[in-house]
Design an enzyme around this catalytic site. Structure first.
Site, PDB file in Angstrom:
ATOM      1  N   ARG A  94      25.568   1.229  14.974  1.00 55.64           N
ATOM      2  CA  ARG A  94      26.657   0.260  14.843  1.00 55.64           C
ATOM      3  C   ARG A  94      27.793   0.775  13.967  1.00 55.64           C
ATOM      4  O   ARG A  94      28.881   0.188  13.948  1.00 55.64           O
ATOM      5  CB  ARG A  94      26.151  -1.119  14.389  1.00 55.64           C
ATOM      6  CG  ARG A  94      25.620  -1.191  12.995  1.00 55.64           C
ATOM      7  CD  ARG A  94      25.015  -2.542  12.720  1.00 55.64           C
ATOM      8  NE  ARG A  94      26.003  -3.614  12.543  1.00 55.64           N
ATOM      9  CZ  ARG A  94      26.737  -3.777  11.444  1.00 55.64           C
ATOM     10  NH1 ARG A  94      26.615  -2.952  10.428  1.00 55.64           N
ATOM     11  NH2 ARG A  94      27.592  -4.777  11.360  1.00 55.64           N
ATOM     12  N   GLU A 130      -3.343   6.950  11.627  1.00 56.66           N
ATOM     13  CA  GLU A 130      -3.295   7.255  10.188  1.00 56.66           C
ATOM     14  C   GLU A 130      -2.068   8.077   9.826  1.00 56.66           C
ATOM     15  O   GLU A 130      -1.879   8.449   8.663  1.00 56.66           O
ATOM     16  CB  GLU A 130      -4.557   8.017   9.759  1.00 56.66           C
ATOM     17  CG  GLU A 130      -5.826   7.185   9.784  1.00 56.66           C
ATOM     18  CD  GLU A 130      -5.768   5.978   8.855  1.00 56.66           C
ATOM     19  OE1 GLU A 130      -5.302   6.133   7.711  1.00 56.66           O
ATOM     20  OE2 GLU A 130      -6.178   4.891   9.286  1.00 56.66           O
ATOM     21  N   PRO A 141       6.200   5.618   5.918  1.00 50.43           N
ATOM     22  CA  PRO A 141       6.351   4.549   4.922  1.00 50.43           C
ATOM     23  C   PRO A 141       6.676   5.057   3.517  1.00 50.43           C
ATOM     24  O   PRO A 141       7.304   4.361   2.735  1.00 50.43           O
ATOM     25  CB  PRO A 141       4.997   3.819   4.940  1.00 50.43           C
ATOM     26  CG  PRO A 141       4.073   4.661   5.730  1.00 50.43           C
ATOM     27  CD  PRO A 141       4.898   5.576   6.583  1.00 50.43           C
ATOM     28  N   ASP A 148      31.022  -5.581   5.527  1.00 45.89           N
ATOM     29  CA  ASP A 148      29.576  -5.799   5.600  1.00 45.89           C
ATOM     30  C   ASP A 148      28.935  -5.778   4.220  1.00 45.89           C
ATOM     31  O   ASP A 148      29.458  -5.143   3.305  1.00 45.89           O
ATOM     32  CB  ASP A 148      28.917  -4.664   6.393  1.00 45.89           C
ATOM     33  CG  ASP A 148      28.864  -4.926   7.878  1.00 45.89           C
ATOM     34  OD1 ASP A 148      29.025  -6.090   8.269  1.00 45.89           O
ATOM     35  OD2 ASP A 148      28.651  -3.964   8.633  1.00 45.89           O
TER      36      ASP A 148
HETATM   37  N1  SAH Z   1      -1.900   5.733   6.508  1.00 53.08           N
HETATM   38  C1  SAH Z   1      -0.474   5.924   6.521  1.00 53.08           C
HETATM   39  C2  SAH Z   1       0.199   4.826   7.316  1.00 53.08           C
HETATM   40  C3  SAH Z   1       0.247   5.101   8.747  1.00 53.08           C
HETATM   41  S1  SAH Z   1       1.119   3.841   9.594  1.00 53.08           S
HETATM   42  C4  SAH Z   1       0.068   5.843   5.121  1.00 53.08           C
HETATM   43  O1  SAH Z   1      -0.511   5.149   4.305  1.00 53.08           O
HETATM   44  O2  SAH Z   1       1.132   6.450   4.853  1.00 53.08           O
HETATM   45  C5  SAH Z   1       1.418   4.637  11.110  1.00 53.08           C
HETATM   46  C6  SAH Z   1       2.845   5.097  11.327  1.00 53.08           C
HETATM   47  O3  SAH Z   1       3.711   3.982  11.278  1.00 53.08           O
HETATM   48  C7  SAH Z   1       3.409   6.075  10.319  1.00 53.08           C
HETATM   49  O4  SAH Z   1       3.052   7.392  10.623  1.00 53.08           O
HETATM   50  C8  SAH Z   1       4.895   5.843  10.470  1.00 53.08           C
HETATM   51  O5  SAH Z   1       5.421   6.582  11.552  1.00 53.08           O
HETATM   52  C9  SAH Z   1       4.983   4.374  10.820  1.00 53.08           C
HETATM   53  N2  SAH Z   1       5.380   3.497   9.702  1.00 53.08           N
HETATM   54  C10 SAH Z   1       4.607   2.531   9.139  1.00 53.08           C
HETATM   55  N3  SAH Z   1       5.253   1.895   8.150  1.00 53.08           N
HETATM   56  C11 SAH Z   1       6.488   2.450   8.085  1.00 53.08           C
HETATM   57  C12 SAH Z   1       7.633   2.222   7.261  1.00 53.08           C
HETATM   58  N4  SAH Z   1       7.633   1.298   6.310  1.00 53.08           N
HETATM   59  N5  SAH Z   1       8.729   2.976   7.481  1.00 53.08           N
HETATM   60  C13 SAH Z   1       8.733   3.930   8.439  1.00 53.08           C
HETATM   61  N6  SAH Z   1       7.683   4.192   9.228  1.00 53.08           N
HETATM   62  C14 SAH Z   1       6.561   3.471   9.077  1.00 53.08           C
END
Ligand code: SAH
Length: 224
Positions: free
Chosen positions: A152, A114, A87, A167
């Site tokens: 795509r 996590e 994320p 696009d």
């Molecule tokens: N505690 C972590 C969140 C883990 S969420 C933090 O705060 O960073 C669990 C998994 O979901 C992550 O390891 C990732 O692979 C995925 N994930 C969650 N949200 C995401 C996002 N917005 N973009 C990409 N991967 C995401």
């Protein structure tokens, strides 16, 4: 282009890519999609992929060993970069999708719980990619978003390459409004110019509409 995905839920990738243009790309062999079960790379009876965080705190963390072993087993078949879905990573946009579409493949690692032991990032991954500033429960949906956005763009996937050129986020931030038959639906009418057959005027109208939508998009970005 070959996409290898390391996940604890490989079955999630089944139906999603059986449909639409990416599905057809897979049928035609332009795209290869290979989900790998992270649990297949464990060596204990319980096939455990997670463990408690060093330093304490809630939740579980994906262990480094199965991820390293999974990627090492994929590597001979896929020379592309190793991408972690995270994320906090670099934000996926159309430009990044186009850059990745030039790679021979991608090896995508999906986190859960996590997150993933940070040594996977420092010792294995080439980049970390996020699909937006919100937290999902796992990296599988983000990986699907990434695969769809990249696939795509590959030659031969979308029927008419001209459609990619127009696009959103390519020439301008937004594409123009589209209409199809009927020309009058419950009193909601299609703009006259589109029925005029005057291609120069249609082109001009479309550009103006796309520019207007793009400015809305830009304003939204500035607000955030
Ligand atoms: N505690 C972590 C969140 C883990 S969420 C933090 O705060 O960073 C669990 C998994 O979901 C992550 O390891 C990732 O692979 C995925 N994930 C969650 N949200 C995401 C996002 N917005 N973009 C990409 N991967 C995401």
């Amino acid at each position: 282009m070959r996409f290898d995905v390391v996940t604890i839920f490989p079955a999630m990738f089944g139906h999603v890519f059986e449909h639409g243009v990416v599905g057809r790309g897979i049928e035609r062999g332009i795209v290869q999609l290979r989900p790998h079960d992270l649990r297949d790379f464990t060596h204990d009876r319980h096939r455990q992929v997670d463990d408690m965080p060093f330093g304490g705190g809630p939740g579980m963390v994906i262990k480094p060993e199965p991820v390293f072993e999974a990627v090492e087993s994929i590597r001979p078949h896929n020379p592309g970069p190793v991408v972690l879905m995270e994320p906090w990573g670099e934000r996926l946009d159309q430009k990044l999708a186009a850059e990745l579409a030039a790679e021979p493949g991608l090896i995508i690692v999906c986190g859960r719980y996590e997150g993933i032991d940070d040594r996977v990032r420092t010792g294995l991954a080439s980049r970390e990619i996020s699909i937006g500033d919100y937290v999902l429960s796992g990296g599988e949906i983000p990986a699907m978003v990434l695969i769809d956005a990249v696939a795509r763009l590959l030659p031969g996937i979308v029927g008419d390459p001209d459609s990619l050129a127009h696009d959103s986020f390519t020439e301008m931030a937004a594409g123009w409004p589209q209409f199809t038959r009927p020309a009058d639906y419950r009193g909601l009418v299609v703009p006259d110019v589109l029925l005029s057959g005057d291609h120069a005027r249609i082109k001009q109208w479309r550009r103006r509409q796309a520019a207007e939508r793009s400015s809305v998009h830009t304003k939204e970005l500035k607000k955030s």
